[in-house]
Design an enzyme around this catalytic site. Structure first.
Site, PDB file in Angstrom:
ATOM      1  N   ASP A  97       7.227  -8.718   7.305  1.00  0.00           N
ATOM      2  CA  ASP A  97       6.113  -8.345   6.419  1.00  0.00           C
ATOM      3  C   ASP A  97       6.610  -7.350   5.382  1.00  0.00           C
ATOM      4  OD1 ASP A  97       3.479  -8.213   5.499  1.00  0.00           O
ATOM      5  OD2 ASP A  97       2.657  -8.011   7.521  1.00  0.00           O
ATOM      6  N   HIS A 156       6.029  -7.758  -3.656  1.00  0.00           N
ATOM      7  CA  HIS A 156       5.202  -7.297  -2.535  1.00  0.00           C
ATOM      8  C   HIS A 156       5.714  -7.787  -1.185  1.00  0.00           C
ATOM      9  CE1 HIS A 156       1.763  -5.495  -4.762  1.00  0.00           C
ATOM     10  NE2 HIS A 156       2.325  -6.184  -5.731  1.00  0.00           N
TER      11      HIS A 156
HETATM   12  P1  ADQ Z   1      -0.850  -9.469   3.033  1.00  0.00           P
HETATM   13  O1  ADQ Z   1       0.136 -10.426   3.612  1.00  0.00           O
HETATM   14  O2  ADQ Z   1      -2.171 -10.045   2.729  1.00  0.00           O
HETATM   15  O3  ADQ Z   1      -0.281  -8.689   1.771  1.00  0.00           O
HETATM   16  P2  ADQ Z   1      -1.492  -6.791   4.257  1.00  0.00           P
HETATM   17  O4  ADQ Z   1      -0.541  -5.831   3.633  1.00  0.00           O
HETATM   18  O5  ADQ Z   1      -1.759  -6.477   5.689  1.00  0.00           O
HETATM   19  O6  ADQ Z   1      -1.015  -8.302   4.193  1.00  0.00           O
HETATM   20  O7  ADQ Z   1      -2.861  -6.713   3.456  1.00  0.00           O
HETATM   21  C1  ADQ Z   1      -3.953  -7.445   3.837  1.00  0.00           C
HETATM   22  C2  ADQ Z   1      -5.248  -6.823   3.330  1.00  0.00           C
HETATM   23  O8  ADQ Z   1      -6.290  -7.753   3.592  1.00  0.00           O
HETATM   24  C3  ADQ Z   1      -5.589  -5.533   4.043  1.00  0.00           C
HETATM   25  O9  ADQ Z   1      -6.219  -4.638   3.150  1.00  0.00           O
HETATM   26  C4  ADQ Z   1      -6.576  -5.991   5.142  1.00  0.00           C
HETATM   27  O10 ADQ Z   1      -7.549  -5.045   5.507  1.00  0.00           O
HETATM   28  C5  ADQ Z   1      -7.216  -7.214   4.522  1.00  0.00           C
HETATM   29  N1  ADQ Z   1      -7.482  -8.188   5.583  1.00  0.00           N
HETATM   30  C6  ADQ Z   1      -6.591  -8.717   6.454  1.00  0.00           C
HETATM   31  N2  ADQ Z   1      -7.217  -9.529   7.347  1.00  0.00           N
HETATM   32  C7  ADQ Z   1      -8.521  -9.495   7.043  1.00  0.00           C
HETATM   33  C8  ADQ Z   1      -9.677 -10.103   7.602  1.00  0.00           C
HETATM   34  N3  ADQ Z   1      -9.609 -10.878   8.705  1.00  0.00           N
HETATM   35  N4  ADQ Z   1     -10.867  -9.849   7.007  1.00  0.00           N
HETATM   36  C9  ADQ Z   1     -10.937  -9.041   5.926  1.00  0.00           C
HETATM   37  N5  ADQ Z   1      -9.874  -8.441   5.368  1.00  0.00           N
HETATM   38  C10 ADQ Z   1      -8.688  -8.660   5.904  1.00  0.00           C
HETATM   39  C11 ADQ Z   1       0.922  -8.784   0.963  1.00  0.00           C
HETATM   40  C12 ADQ Z   1       2.237  -8.625   1.725  1.00  0.00           C
HETATM   41  C13 ADQ Z   1       2.215  -7.334   2.525  1.00  0.00           C
HETATM   42  C14 ADQ Z   1       1.979  -6.147   1.591  1.00  0.00           C
HETATM   43  C15 ADQ Z   1       0.767  -6.395   0.701  1.00  0.00           C
HETATM   44  C16 ADQ Z   1       0.642  -5.332  -0.384  1.00  0.00           C
HETATM   45  O11 ADQ Z   1       2.456  -9.744   2.586  1.00  0.00           O
HETATM   46  O12 ADQ Z   1       3.446  -7.157   3.229  1.00  0.00           O
HETATM   47  O13 ADQ Z   1       1.753  -4.981   2.363  1.00  0.00           O
HETATM   48  O14 ADQ Z   1       0.857  -7.658   0.044  1.00  0.00           O
HETATM   49  O15 ADQ Z   1       1.826  -5.189  -1.112  1.00  0.00           O
END
Ligand code: ADQ
Length: 463
Positions: free
Chosen positions: A367, A159
């Site tokens: 990311d 991921h």
């Molecule tokens: P993350 O590093 O956690 O994921 P991201 O892909 O943006 O980053 O996913 C985060 C999820 O958590 C999103 O659904 C978002 O809405 C939710 N979220 C973020 N901040 C929040 C908050 N303050 N309150 C509630 N919900 C929140 C890891 C990898 C990414 C990759 C994903 C999936 O680092 O690059 O896209 O896995 O593979």
């Protein structure tokens, strides 16, 4: 054709019920729907600690899905999770060599935990199963399962980014972990860049051969390596954004904006997300484009994450200091430029905030994909959409050409692009949003799941 049984293996398993299940994101929802279709097992850490290491998973059944959960001991948690996963592989794979800690004891524990997980999983496997392992916590699972005699098809999805060989080579165990990856039949990466780095390592360090069809031949093994970007369920997010709950949450914020534009940032509080740089760029906007003072409010929502890791404590302090500084310098009696909120919100509330945001500010330093950017796009009003300002180092930037793409390290450029976004015509906003929405639909989570599983079925059978 009968669907093969699916076995999902991940560090954390989505809870069966309760508040956390309700807020489960696209990934968990996507995997759950795949498991429901084919029936299967979801195997992983229970999220709990226990005094003794057990080889017997706790089993729960819910419909066609069996959850198999393993507790960790305190020592395992420290070495495998808080140590090697969070303080070695996470920073290294995100190019933060300055933060990566190389501790041989952690690595030994990481391998032991993976071995124990494999030993607990092996008796649950049946001939013909498709096993899909997720993320950097569990890279060695395939090697361990093969050692025990597993003949099922094994797939792995990373991921997070896969770093360039010059960075990856600093890991004392670089070779072993790639040898572990090569024990899978299929290895999936988020982007073509990640795949290219992996292929470069295989060719340069291991003398293996790779081709553009994803075939890899190395150390007497054949496997496939592909790029298959994860996505979201855009229609679900779009619907959520206009639900009563989302509207209420958004209205509460809108009522406090007095007609000002909202810039919205949402992330876990993680040093990969570029939050201090983003705040400094906002400060430059206020300094260099005074016309925006009093006319824009930036709401940065940062959910607490990995709070017991020292680097995250330091990040929290520096973000608090910076936001206090910006508000101290630029606030007026009737306007506070920055709202920094250090907690999570429900998915519904977030979609409401996204829809309200004239600018979605997504500027990670590195990311894997970044689902927040995709959610921001899916939550917009088609008649009056906002602008996505996106780091070129987020995986999804590869296909998001409707976004304003920036270099997050160049805070002057980010400030200037904020100005561009805030002054963009409705016509251009609509045109850019339509392109982005089409791309988000094209790369949705169903396609990710289906492409990976189709490829895994076709990958060399060992049965
Ligand atoms: P993350 O590093 O956690 O994921 P991201 O892909 O943006 O980053 O996913 C985060 C999820 O958590 C999103 O659904 C978002 O809405 C939710 N979220 C973020 N901040 C929040 C908050 N303050 N309150 C509630 N919900 C929140 C890891 C990898 C990414 C990759 C994903 C999936 O680092 O690059 O896209 O896995 O593979």
């Amino acid at each position: 054709m009968r669907l093969k049984r699916l076995v999902v293996v991940s560090n954390r398993v989505t809870p069966l019920s309760g508040r956390k299940a309700a807020s489960a994101g696209g990934l968990a929802v996507g995997l759950l729907s795949a498991l429901r279709e084919s029936g299967g097992i979801w195997f992983g850490w229970s999220g709990e600690l226990h005094r003794h290491a057990s080889h017997e998973p706790k089993l729960f059944r819910s419909g066609r899905i069996t959850y198999a959960l393993i507790d960790l001991t305190e020592e395992e948690f420290e070495g495998y999770y808080a140590g090697l996963a969070n303080r070695t592989l996470w920073p290294l794979f995100h190019y933060r060599l300055d933060l990566a800690v190389y501790d041989h004891e952690w690595y030994a524990v990481y391998r032991r935990v993976n071995q124990r997980f494999a030993e607990a999983l092996f008796p649950l496997l049946r001939e013909g199963d498709l096993v899909w392992v997720h993320d950097y916590h569990l890279i060695p699972i395939a090697s361990e399962l093969r050692r025990l005699g597993a003949k099922v098809r094994l797939g792995f999805f990373l991921h997070i980014p896969f770093p360039a060989p010059e960075v990856y080579l600093t890991l004392p165990w670089h070779r072993q972990l790639v040898v572990d990856l090569c024990a899978y039949d299929l290895v999936g990466f988020q982007t073509a860049t990640d795949l290219r780095q992996f292929r470069a390592y295989i060719e340069l360090e291991l003398g293996g051969r790779t081709d553009n069809k994803g075939r890899v031949r190395v150390l007497g093994r054949r496997l496939r390596a592909i790029a298959v970007p994860i996505g979201i369920e855009p229609e679900d997010v779009a619907q959520m954004a206009v639900s009563g709950d989302a509207r209420r949450q958004a209205q509460r914020v809108a009522a406090t904006l007095s007609g000002r534009h909202l810039v919205i940032g949402v992330d876990r509080l993680d040093y990969t997300k570029g939050i201090p740089e983003r705040l400094r760029a906002f400060e430059l906007l206020l300094r260099d484009y005074p016309a925006h003072r009093q006319r824009v409010t930036f709401m940065q929502i940062s959910a607490p994450s990995r709070e017991d890791v020292p680097e995250y404590m330091e990040l929290r302090q520096s973000v608090e200091l910076l936001s206090g500084h910006i508000n101290g310098v630029y606030s007026e009696a009737d306007w506070i430029p920055l709202r920094y909120i250090n907690r999570g919100f429900t998915r519904r509330a977030l979609t409401g905030f996204f829809r309200l945001g004239r600018i979605g500010l997504v500027t990670p330093l590195r990311d894997g994909m970044n689902l927040v950017a995709l959610e921001y796009v899916a939550a917009q009003d088609a008649e009056d959409p906002g602008v996505l300002l996106l780091s070129r180092f987020a995986g999804c930037a590869a296909y998001m050409d409707g976004a304003l793409i920036v270099n997050p390290y160049d805070i002057h450029q980010v400030a200037e692009t904020l100005h561009t976004g805030l002054t963009m015509s409705l016509e251009e906003r609509v045109e850019r949003w339509q392109r982005m929405m089409a791309a988000v639909r094209e790369h949705d989570v169903r396609r990710w799941k289906q492409s990976f599983l189709d490829c895994l079925e076709q990958a060399g059978s060992r049965g």
